[in-house]
Write an enzyme that holds these catalytic residues in place. Structure first.
Site, PDB file in Angstrom:
ATOM      1  N   TYR A   1      -2.968  -2.114   9.756  1.00  0.00           N
ATOM      2  CA  TYR A   1      -2.834  -2.431   8.336  1.00  0.00           C
ATOM      3  C   TYR A   1      -1.485  -1.979   7.793  1.00  0.00           C
ATOM      4  CZ  TYR A   1      -3.780  -2.064   3.286  1.00  0.00           C
ATOM      5  OH  TYR A   1      -3.725  -2.172   1.926  1.00  0.00           O
TER       6      TYR A   1
ATOM      7  N   SER B   1       0.844  -1.193   0.000  1.00  0.00           N
ATOM      8  CA  SER B   1       0.000   0.000   0.000  1.00  0.00           C
ATOM      9  C   SER B   1       0.878   1.241   0.000  1.00  0.00           C
ATOM     10  CB  SER B   1      -0.900   0.035   1.240  1.00  0.00           C
ATOM     11  OG  SER B   1      -1.550   1.291   1.350  1.00  0.00           O
TER      12      SER B   1
END
Length: 262
Positions: A156, A143
C-alpha cells in the site's frame, strides 16, 4: 472571484464540474458533500453504491482498478457533467500481511492498480479536456503513513509513494496549462474502512514481531483524537479552490501530528 454565502461558508466552486472516486462513504463522501456545499456539480463513483452517497450527487458504479473501468468512468463524466473541472482521486486501500514476503503477487498488483494506476489512467483520459480549457485542479489522496514503510502495508505505502512522485511530476508538466495538481495525505481517520483496517492490522501485528518502522495500530495522535472525514475534506476543498491558486506539486499532510516528519 464572487462568492455567495451559505450555511457553511462560501460557494467558491459555483459552476465547477467535479468527479470524486471512492465517494460513497467516509472521506470520499465528506469530500462530495463539501463540493456540493461549495456549489459544484458532482459525480462520484465506487464499485457499488451505499446509503451514504450524499444527496445531490450523481453516482455511477465503476471499478477504477482497470483501464476499461477508467474509460467507462471518463465517458460517464462526459455524459453526466459535460466535462470535468476538478478531479479528486480518493479510491484506495489494501489489507495487511505479515511482512513483504507474505504479500502475494496479486495483492501487489491490486494495490498498484487501485492506489496508483487508477489515478494515472483516469488522469490520462480527463487531463486533455482540462488542457484544452487551460484550467483545472486535481487532488490525489495519498497517506501520511508513506514514510513509515510499515511491513504489513508495504504494498500500500509503496503504491502511494509512487502516486506522490507521479503527482509532483504531473504538476510540473501541467502548470503551463493552468492546471494544478496536489496531494492530500490523511493520517488516522474515523471511517468504517479505517476502523476495519486497524482491526486487521492489530490481528496481523499480534502474529508477528515488531519491526523497525512498524507503527502500532492502536496509537493515538498527539492532538488526542482521530481525524474526522471533514478534516480531510477541508484540506481537499482548499486545494481545489482559488485560495490555493499558487499551490501545485504540494503535499498537504493532515494527520494530527501522528507521523514524524523531517
Amino acid at each position: 472571484m464572487t462568492t455567495i454565502e451559505n450555511g457553511t461558508g462560501t460557494r467558491e466552486l459555483e459552476g465547477k464540474r467535479a468527479l470524486v472516486t471512492g465517494g460513497s462513504r467516509g472521506i470520499g463522501a465528506a469530500v462530495v458533500r463539501q463540493l456540493l456545499d461549495a456549489g459544484a456539480e458532482v459525480l462520484t463513483t465506487a464499485r457499488s453504491a451505499t446509503a451514504t452517497v450524499p444527496e445531490g450527487a450523481a453516482f455511477v458504479a465503476a471499478d477504477v482498478r482497470t483501464r476499461a473501468g477508467a474509460e467507462a468512468l471518463a465517458a460517464a463524466a462526459q455524459e453526466v457533467l459535460g466535462g470535468v473541472d476538478v478531479l479528486v482521486h480518493n479510491a484506495g486501500g489494501a489489507r495487511p500481511y505479515e511482512g513483504a514476503s507474505a504479500i502475494p503477487d496479486e495483492e501487489w498488483q491490486d494495490a498498484l492498480d487501485l492506489n496508483f494506476l487508477a489515478s494515472v489512467r483516469l488522469d490520462s483520459l480527463l487531463v486533455p479536456g482540462m488542457r484544452d480549457r487551460r484550467s483545472g485542479a486535481i487532488v490525489h489522496v495519498s497517506s501520511a503513513a508513506v514514510p513509515t514503510v510499515a511491513p504489513p502495508f508495504l504494498h500500500y505505502t509503496a503504491a502511494k509513494a509512487a502516486l506522490e512522485n507521479y503527482s509532483r511530476g504531473l504538476a510540473s508538466e501541467l502548470a503551463a496549462f493552468g492546471i494544478r495538481v496536489n496531494t492530500v495525505s490523511p493520517g488516522r481517520t474515523a471511517t468504517p474502512g479505517g476502523e476495519a483496517t486497524r482491526e486487521q492490522w492489530a490481528e496481523v501485528s499480534a502474529r508477528m514481531d515488531a519491526a523497525p518502522g512498524q507503527t502500532d495500530a492502536d496509537d493515538t495522535t498527539p492532538l488526542g483524537r482521530d481525524g474526522q472525514p471533514d478534516d480531510i475534506a477541508d484540506a481537499v476543498l482548499f486545494l481545489l479552490s482559488d485560495r490555493a491558486s499558487w499551490l501545485t506539486g504540494s503535499k498537504l499532510v493532515v494527520d494530527g501530528g501522528e507521523f514524524p516528519r523531517g
